[in-house]
Scaffold this motif. Sequence first.
Motif, PDB file in Angstrom:
ATOM      1  N   ARG A 261      89.884 -67.887  22.236  1.00  0.00           N
ATOM      2  CA  ARG A 261      90.905 -66.910  22.632  1.00  0.00           C
ATOM      3  C   ARG A 261      90.194 -65.790  23.376  1.00  0.00           C
ATOM      4  O   ARG A 261      89.397 -65.055  22.791  1.00  0.00           O
ATOM      5  N   VAL A 262      90.492 -65.675  24.691  1.00  0.00           N
ATOM      6  CA  VAL A 262      89.820 -64.708  25.561  1.00  0.00           C
ATOM      7  C   VAL A 262      90.817 -63.591  25.865  1.00  0.00           C
ATOM      8  O   VAL A 262      91.951 -63.850  26.287  1.00  0.00           O
ATOM      9  N   ASN A 263      90.368 -62.346  25.644  1.00  0.00           N
ATOM     10  CA  ASN A 263      91.249 -61.209  25.896  1.00  0.00           C
ATOM     11  C   ASN A 263      91.294 -60.890  27.393  1.00  0.00           C
ATOM     12  O   ASN A 263      90.644 -61.544  28.225  1.00  0.00           O
ATOM     13  N   LYS A 264      92.061 -59.843  27.779  1.00  0.00           N
ATOM     14  CA  LYS A 264      92.256 -59.498  29.180  1.00  0.00           C
ATOM     15  C   LYS A 264      90.987 -58.964  29.825  1.00  0.00           C
ATOM     16  O   LYS A 264      90.912 -58.949  31.055  1.00  0.00           O
ATOM     17  N   GLN A 265      90.031 -58.534  29.029  1.00  0.00           N
ATOM     18  CA  GLN A 265      88.765 -58.048  29.583  1.00  0.00           C
ATOM     19  C   GLN A 265      87.723 -59.153  29.683  1.00  0.00           C
ATOM     20  O   GLN A 265      86.644 -58.932  30.235  1.00  0.00           O
ATOM     21  N   GLY A 266      88.016 -60.349  29.183  1.00  0.00           N
ATOM     22  CA  GLY A 266      87.094 -61.484  29.247  1.00  0.00           C
ATOM     23  C   GLY A 266      86.307 -61.706  27.965  1.00  0.00           C
ATOM     24  O   GLY A 266      85.508 -62.650  27.886  1.00  0.00           O
ATOM     25  N   GLY A 267      86.496 -60.828  26.978  1.00  0.00           N
ATOM     26  CA  GLY A 267      85.796 -61.018  25.722  1.00  0.00           C
ATOM     27  C   GLY A 267      86.449 -62.076  24.859  1.00  0.00           C
ATOM     28  O   GLY A 267      87.648 -62.340  24.954  1.00  0.00           O
ATOM     29  N   ILE A 268      85.608 -62.704  23.958  1.00  0.00           N
ATOM     30  CA  ILE A 268      86.092 -63.769  23.087  1.00  0.00           C
ATOM     31  C   ILE A 268      86.504 -63.124  21.780  1.00  0.00           C
ATOM     32  O   ILE A 268      85.667 -62.543  21.061  1.00  0.00           O
ATOM     33  N   ASP A 269      87.787 -63.233  21.446  1.00  0.00           N
ATOM     34  CA  ASP A 269      88.304 -62.628  20.225  1.00  0.00           C
ATOM     35  C   ASP A 269      88.325 -63.627  19.064  1.00  0.00           C
ATOM     36  O   ASP A 269      88.176 -63.219  17.908  1.00  0.00           O
ATOM     37  N   ASN A 270      88.531 -64.882  19.359  1.00  0.00           N
ATOM     38  CA  ASN A 270      88.693 -65.855  18.288  1.00  0.00           C
ATOM     39  C   ASN A 270      88.150 -67.199  18.749  1.00  0.00           C
ATOM     40  O   ASN A 270      88.302 -67.559  19.929  1.00  0.00           O
ATOM     41  N   VAL A 271      87.550 -67.949  17.793  1.00  0.00           N
ATOM     42  CA  VAL A 271      87.012 -69.277  18.072  1.00  0.00           C
ATOM     43  C   VAL A 271      87.439 -70.189  16.934  1.00  0.00           C
ATOM     44  O   VAL A 271      87.272 -69.834  15.753  1.00  0.00           O
ATOM     45  N   ARG A 272      87.971 -71.317  17.276  1.00  0.00           N
ATOM     46  CA  ARG A 272      88.311 -72.328  16.288  1.00  0.00           C
ATOM     47  C   ARG A 272      87.867 -73.691  16.774  1.00  0.00           C
ATOM     48  O   ARG A 272      87.748 -73.928  17.981  1.00  0.00           O
ATOM     49  N   VAL A 273      87.609 -74.592  15.822  1.00  0.00           N
ATOM     50  CA  VAL A 273      87.121 -75.930  16.137  1.00  0.00           C
ATOM     51  C   VAL A 273      88.320 -76.845  16.316  1.00  0.00           C
ATOM     52  O   VAL A 273      89.129 -77.032  15.392  1.00  0.00           O
ATOM     53  N   ALA A 274      88.478 -77.362  17.502  1.00  0.00           N
ATOM     54  CA  ALA A 274      89.553 -78.297  17.770  1.00  0.00           C
ATOM     55  C   ALA A 274      89.139 -79.730  17.415  1.00  0.00           C
ATOM     56  O   ALA A 274      89.970 -80.539  17.009  1.00  0.00           O
ATOM     57  N   GLN A 275      87.831 -80.049  17.578  1.00  0.00           N
ATOM     58  CA  GLN A 275      87.296 -81.386  17.234  1.00  0.00           C
ATOM     59  C   GLN A 275      85.892 -81.198  16.672  1.00  0.00           C
ATOM     60  O   GLN A 275      85.035 -80.639  17.363  1.00  0.00           O
ATOM     61  N   SER A 276      85.721 -81.649  15.467  1.00  0.00           N
ATOM     62  CA  SER A 276      84.413 -81.482  14.787  1.00  0.00           C
ATOM     63  C   SER A 276      83.428 -82.557  15.249  1.00  0.00           C
ATOM     64  O   SER A 276      83.817 -83.669  15.629  1.00  0.00           O
ATOM     65  N   SER A 277      82.169 -82.152  15.197  1.00  0.00           N
ATOM     66  CA  SER A 277      81.094 -83.089  15.547  1.00  0.00           C
ATOM     67  C   SER A 277      80.703 -83.997  14.366  1.00  0.00           C
ATOM     68  O   SER A 277      79.930 -84.936  14.529  1.00  0.00           O
ATOM     69  N   GLY A 278      81.203 -83.708  13.213  1.00  0.00           N
ATOM     70  CA  GLY A 278      80.837 -84.448  12.006  1.00  0.00           C
ATOM     71  C   GLY A 278      79.735 -83.774  11.197  1.00  0.00           C
ATOM     72  O   GLY A 278      79.438 -84.206  10.089  1.00  0.00           O
ATOM     73  N   ASN A 279      79.187 -82.728  11.788  1.00  0.00           N
ATOM     74  CA  ASN A 279      78.136 -81.979  11.113  1.00  0.00           C
ATOM     75  C   ASN A 279      78.631 -80.549  10.947  1.00  0.00           C
ATOM     76  O   ASN A 279      78.715 -79.797  11.922  1.00  0.00           O
ATOM     77  N   PRO A 280      78.989 -80.127   9.717  1.00  0.00           N
ATOM     78  CA  PRO A 280      79.544 -78.792   9.541  1.00  0.00           C
ATOM     79  C   PRO A 280      78.584 -77.678   9.956  1.00  0.00           C
ATOM     80  O   PRO A 280      79.038 -76.654  10.501  1.00  0.00           O
ATOM     81  N   LEU A 281      77.324 -77.886   9.721  1.00  0.00           N
ATOM     82  CA  LEU A 281      76.366 -76.851  10.128  1.00  0.00           C
ATOM     83  C   LEU A 281      76.355 -76.684  11.648  1.00  0.00           C
ATOM     84  O   LEU A 281      76.274 -75.568  12.178  1.00  0.00           O
ATOM     85  N   LEU A 282      76.467 -77.822  12.365  1.00  0.00           N
ATOM     86  CA  LEU A 282      76.478 -77.762  13.840  1.00  0.00           C
ATOM     87  C   LEU A 282      77.757 -77.088  14.327  1.00  0.00           C
ATOM     88  O   LEU A 282      77.737 -76.279  15.273  1.00  0.00           O
ATOM     89  N   ASP A 283      78.874 -77.384  13.693  1.00  0.00           N
ATOM     90  CA  ASP A 283      80.136 -76.763  14.105  1.00  0.00           C
ATOM     91  C   ASP A 283      80.078 -75.248  13.920  1.00  0.00           C
ATOM     92  O   ASP A 283      80.510 -74.479  14.793  1.00  0.00           O
ATOM     93  N   LYS A 284      79.520 -74.821  12.785  1.00  0.00           N
ATOM     94  CA  LYS A 284      79.424 -73.392  12.524  1.00  0.00           C
ATOM     95  C   LYS A 284      78.497 -72.705  13.505  1.00  0.00           C
ATOM     96  O   LYS A 284      78.788 -71.610  14.008  1.00  0.00           O
TER      97      LYS A 284
END
Length: 318
Positions: A261-284
Amino acid sequence: MSSTDLDAPPLKSLLLAIVAVLGLHVLAAIALVAIKTPELKPEPKKEMSPLEIKFVSLPAKTVSTEVEKQTVTAKKEVQPEVQVQPAPQPEPKPKESVRKPTEIPVKPKEPVVKNVEPKVTPVIASEKPRPDTSQKVASKEPLPKPKVDNSAAEAQRKAAAQAESERQARKAEQEAQARAEQEAKRVADAKAAAQAKAAAEAAAQVRAEAEAAAALAQSNEPVSFTASSANWASAPNFSFPERAARRARSGDTLNVVLVLRVNKQGGIDNVRVAQSSGNPLLDKEARRQVRSGKFKPFTKNGVPVVGDVTLPISYAVP
């Protein structure tokens, strides 16, 4: 007293004479009015006994002139008054025909119709003269017609016809010019109307875009974008974490898909995983690393908007 006064009659005598004359005139007028006009009585018609006509044939003779025998006809005069039928007369006895030694006996003629009106004049056979052929031939020849000089009338007619043709030509030219002017005006009006419509549509579109931009500027509803349309102002450093290597085999490739989720200034406000790699540590670790970057503001119709960016990330296991 003069001699002239003695000779003049007295005034009383003159007045008496004038009154007497007037009285006589009045009496004469009354007498004329009293006299009745005598009525004219129609004269009684005289009855005439019917005429009896006999035809006697004469011996044929050689005559130089041609003689035509015509029947004796009674000419009747038309009377405007009502005809009075005469009293019937006894039929006359036929007379004996007179015979001559050299003549052919003639049959007695039937009695003529009765009720013959007065003033009957018998028509006697007359000798017709031979027609004069020389006069007829001369009359058949046509008389020479007088020649009339029609040059002036013909010239006037031609001038009138030429003037009429010129008037018709001028009228046609004026009508054509008027039609051309009307057509040019119609084209100009249509062009002006089209231009006005295009200008109105352009203004409406600009106004709509401005309204949409204003609405987008005031709205925080996110707009979806792809990774190809995203431009990094500062790109993050994606590296495979060492902690995640214990659960992965060397040489494998792990893929994770993030939605940012990118705000109007270009900053990232929110990140969520749409597809996991199978490795929770890598996703985090991928979620943490991507927050270090910054995008250029996403715009729509020239207005900065909040965007949702789908970002796939591939990690190679060392």
